[in-house]
Design a protein around this motif. Sequence first.
Motif, mmCIF file in Angstrom:
data_model
loop_
_atom_site.group_PDB
_atom_site.id
_atom_site.type_symbol
_atom_site.label_atom_id
_atom_site.label_comp_id
_atom_site.label_asym_id
_atom_site.label_seq_id
_atom_site.Cartn_x
_atom_site.Cartn_y
_atom_site.Cartn_z
ATOM 1 N N THR A 153 0.836 -1.207 0.000
ATOM 2 C CA THR A 153 0.000 0.000 0.000
ATOM 3 C C THR A 153 0.871 1.257 0.000
ATOM 4 O O THR A 153 0.575 2.225 -0.712
ATOM 5 N N ASP A 154 1.944 1.258 0.783
ATOM 6 C CA ASP A 154 2.882 2.384 0.753
ATOM 7 C C ASP A 154 3.469 2.542 -0.647
ATOM 8 O O ASP A 154 3.542 3.651 -1.184
ATOM 9 N N PHE A 155 3.905 1.428 -1.219
ATOM 10 C CA PHE A 155 4.532 1.475 -2.531
ATOM 11 C C PHE A 155 3.582 2.043 -3.587
ATOM 12 O O PHE A 155 3.957 2.930 -4.369
ATOM 13 N N MET A 156 2.352 1.563 -3.605
ATOM 14 C CA MET A 156 1.403 2.008 -4.626
ATOM 15 C C MET A 156 1.053 3.484 -4.448
ATOM 16 O O MET A 156 0.843 4.209 -5.425
ATOM 17 N N ALA A 157 0.993 3.936 -3.210
ATOM 18 C CA ALA A 157 0.702 5.350 -2.963
ATOM 19 C C ALA A 157 1.848 6.239 -3.413
ATOM 20 O O ALA A 157 1.627 7.344 -3.944
ATOM 21 N N LEU A 158 3.076 5.768 -3.237
ATOM 22 C CA LEU A 158 4.250 6.582 -3.549
ATOM 23 C C LEU A 158 4.656 6.515 -5.015
ATOM 24 O O LEU A 158 5.302 7.425 -5.524
ATOM 25 N N ALA A 159 4.299 5.429 -5.698
ATOM 26 C CA ALA A 159 4.790 5.201 -7.059
ATOM 27 C C ALA A 159 4.069 6.030 -8.115
ATOM 28 O O ALA A 159 4.557 6.155 -9.241
ATOM 29 N N GLY A 160 2.896 6.561 -7.792
ATOM 30 C CA GLY A 160 2.205 7.413 -8.755
ATOM 31 C C GLY A 160 1.100 6.708 -9.510
ATOM 32 O O GLY A 160 0.788 5.543 -9.262
ATOM 33 N N LEU A 173 1.067 3.224 -12.714
ATOM 34 C CA LEU A 173 1.604 1.954 -12.230
ATOM 35 C C LEU A 173 0.975 0.794 -12.999
ATOM 36 O O LEU A 173 -0.254 0.715 -13.120
ATOM 37 N N PRO A 174 1.785 -0.145 -13.492
ATOM 38 C CA PRO A 174 1.223 -1.330 -14.140
ATOM 39 C C PRO A 174 0.616 -2.265 -13.101
ATOM 40 O O PRO A 174 0.774 -2.053 -11.903
ATOM 41 N N PRO A 175 -0.095 -3.315 -13.522
ATOM 42 C CA PRO A 175 -0.652 -4.268 -12.551
ATOM 43 C C PRO A 175 0.436 -4.911 -11.692
ATOM 44 O O PRO A 175 1.555 -5.159 -12.154
ATOM 45 N N VAL A 176 0.088 -5.177 -10.428
ATOM 46 C CA VAL A 176 1.056 -5.704 -9.461
ATOM 47 C C VAL A 176 0.627 -7.096 -9.005
ATOM 48 O O VAL A 176 -0.514 -7.299 -8.578
ATOM 49 N N ASP A 217 4.145 -9.245 16.304
ATOM 50 C CA ASP A 217 3.840 -7.872 15.924
ATOM 51 C C ASP A 217 2.696 -7.914 14.911
ATOM 52 O O ASP A 217 2.911 -8.160 13.724
ATOM 53 N N PHE A 218 1.473 -7.683 15.387
ATOM 54 C CA PHE A 218 0.315 -7.801 14.505
ATOM 55 C C PHE A 218 0.255 -6.679 13.465
ATOM 56 O O PHE A 218 -0.449 -6.795 12.461
ATOM 57 N N HIS A 219 1.007 -5.603 13.681
ATOM 58 C CA HIS A 219 1.058 -4.553 12.660
ATOM 59 C C HIS A 219 1.659 -5.098 11.364
ATOM 60 O O HIS A 219 1.208 -4.758 10.262
ATOM 61 N N LEU A 220 2.677 -5.958 11.500
ATOM 62 C CA LEU A 220 3.300 -6.537 10.317
ATOM 63 C C LEU A 220 2.359 -7.544 9.652
ATOM 64 O O LEU A 220 2.306 -7.646 8.421
ATOM 65 N N GLY A 221 1.608 -8.298 10.451
ATOM 66 C CA GLY A 221 0.607 -9.198 9.888
ATOM 67 C C GLY A 221 -0.475 -8.445 9.153
ATOM 68 O O GLY A 221 -0.923 -8.857 8.072
ATOM 69 N N PHE A 222 -0.890 -7.316 9.719
ATOM 70 C CA PHE A 222 -1.917 -6.521 9.049
ATOM 71 C C PHE A 222 -1.381 -5.909 7.759
ATOM 72 O O PHE A 222 -2.115 -5.753 6.783
ATOM 73 N N THR A 223 -0.084 -5.607 7.742
ATOM 74 C CA THR A 223 0.541 -5.150 6.501
ATOM 75 C C THR A 223 0.407 -6.203 5.411
ATOM 76 O O THR A 223 0.118 -5.890 4.246
ATOM 77 N N ASN A 224 0.613 -7.477 5.763
ATOM 78 C CA ASN A 224 0.406 -8.557 4.789
ATOM 79 C C ASN A 224 -1.032 -8.596 4.279
ATOM 80 O O ASN A 224 -1.281 -8.800 3.088
ATOM 81 N N ILE A 225 -1.994 -8.394 5.186
ATOM 82 C CA ILE A 225 -3.406 -8.457 4.791
ATOM 83 C C ILE A 225 -3.743 -7.357 3.797
ATOM 84 O O ILE A 225 -4.306 -7.606 2.724
ATOM 85 N N ILE A 226 -3.408 -6.112 4.129
ATOM 86 C CA ILE A 226 -3.814 -5.011 3.241
ATOM 87 C C ILE A 226 -2.975 -4.989 1.967
ATOM 88 O O ILE A 226 -3.432 -4.511 0.927
ATOM 89 N N SER A 227 -1.757 -5.550 2.013
ATOM 90 C CA SER A 227 -0.963 -5.666 0.792
ATOM 91 C C SER A 227 -1.603 -6.668 -0.165
ATOM 92 O O SER A 227 -1.673 -6.432 -1.375
ATOM 93 N N ALA A 228 -2.062 -7.805 0.385
ATOM 94 C CA ALA A 228 -2.759 -8.788 -0.453
ATOM 95 C C ALA A 228 -4.026 -8.188 -1.049
ATOM 96 O O ALA A 228 -4.367 -8.431 -2.222
ATOM 97 N N PHE A 229 -4.724 -7.395 -0.263
ATOM 98 C CA PHE A 229 -5.940 -6.740 -0.760
ATOM 99 C C PHE A 229 -5.620 -5.731 -1.859
ATOM 100 O O PHE A 229 -6.354 -5.604 -2.842
ATOM 101 N N ALA A 230 -4.492 -5.019 -1.741
ATOM 102 C CA ALA A 230 -4.142 -3.979 -2.704
ATOM 103 C C ALA A 230 -3.625 -4.539 -4.021
ATOM 104 O O ALA A 230 -3.764 -3.907 -5.072
ATOM 105 N N ALA A 231 -3.031 -5.735 -3.999
ATOM 106 C CA ALA A 231 -2.448 -6.318 -5.217
ATOM 107 C C ALA A 231 -3.529 -6.658 -6.234
ATOM 108 O O ALA A 231 -4.673 -6.953 -5.896
ATOM 109 N N ASP A 232 -3.138 -6.620 -7.496
ATOM 110 C CA ASP A 232 -4.067 -7.024 -8.558
ATOM 111 C C ASP A 232 -4.183 -8.541 -8.650
ATOM 112 O O ASP A 232 -5.216 -9.071 -9.052
ATOM 113 N N GLN A 233 -3.120 -9.236 -8.298
ATOM 114 C CA GLN A 233 -3.116 -10.709 -8.286
ATOM 115 C C GLN A 233 -2.275 -11.157 -7.104
ATOM 116 O O GLN A 233 -1.214 -10.587 -6.826
ATOM 117 N N VAL A 234 -2.762 -12.165 -6.375
ATOM 118 C CA VAL A 234 -2.041 -12.715 -5.231
ATOM 119 C C VAL A 234 -1.739 -14.182 -5.506
ATOM 120 O O VAL A 234 -2.627 -14.928 -5.949
#
Length: 364
Positions: A72-79, A82-85, A105-122
């Motif tokens: 999510t950080d990457f997609m917000a910063l990249a502009g 962006l091609p499909p991820v 550290d559940f913050h890191l686990g939640f990062t995995n969750i929202i990253s999977a949600f943000a990706a075009d394909q998992v």
Amino acid sequence: MKILFLEPFFGGSHKDFALGFQAHSCHEVDLVTLPARFWKWRMRGASLYFVDQVKDFSCYDAIITTDMMDLTDFMALAGNNLPPVLMYFHENQLSYPLEPDQKRDFHLGFTNIISAFAADQVLFNSEFHFNEFIGEASRLIKQMPDLRPKWIIEQIRKKNRVVYPGCRFESGAIDLQNRDVKKPLIIWNHRWEYDKNPEYFFDVLSRLKKKNIAFSLALLGEKLDRFPKVFDRALEKFKDELLVYGYVESKQEYLSWLKKGAIVVSCANQENFGIAVVEAVRYGCIPLLPDRLSYPEIMPQDIHSKVLYQTKKDLMVKLEHLLLNYNTYLPLQKRLSGELEQFSWEIIVKQYDRILDNLKYTLD
């Protein structure tokens, strides 16, 4: 297609996967990587590095990255251009087993969750791993005090595929004859870390040694600066059995040990696929594996009773029988070596290339 592969943790299975895909894909693949250290900082900061390093993402048809990235950080910063991820999960921070003194550290686990949600394909590297991730993600979301986004789980399910990682095997026929049947060689080719459960492994070997069961031993696998002390004790306890102790840098030397190996044993508490086991079996080792994790998935179902064990006692019985009756297992050795060729990069990469083709076509 022109593919950008961003790997925040370029080591171990992550490195093997990235290099294997780059070497075998029909697409042009550019690799941008970070060293495999400080993994928590990689999850927090890798996106900043990649955005700084790659000036134009729009020249690529797709981006591949892995679970050590806050997407999510990457997609917000990249502009905007962006091609499909595509995001590939080697492991996740929700179900990875902790050392006894660690706290999750559940913050890191939640990062995995929202990253999977943000990706075009998992993509996940096994059905076992995906199911573990979904179960733990659902439990974490239920712990939220309010506004629980339960719908996110179904969205991740819809975009997920399970595709096994490829393995780099030598081409041509595998020589299965070069084994010592009097003192069969037991292979340990896993990381020297707590999650691979080395204490369990060495306890079984100690009991077999007390019974005067003959075997030789090769302790391979990645060894970090800090590793479980049980390996130091094993160096003394099994000095008469040990043929090699420690990581071998040369791939050819590593393969030469697998080709001499009779048996590969895993006692792992964490294994989402098992490249080390697949490699050893392909080169002629009979596997003895716990009846859990990803192992039941990658071993043919009709031989589970021969190669999977339930308890420590079950492992001891099966390993003793194998050591004393190794010749009777040769037909199984030949069968498994042939069947596990299905995990070669030459075969597996076709699935990845098709997914990337379809991803570009769908989003266009």
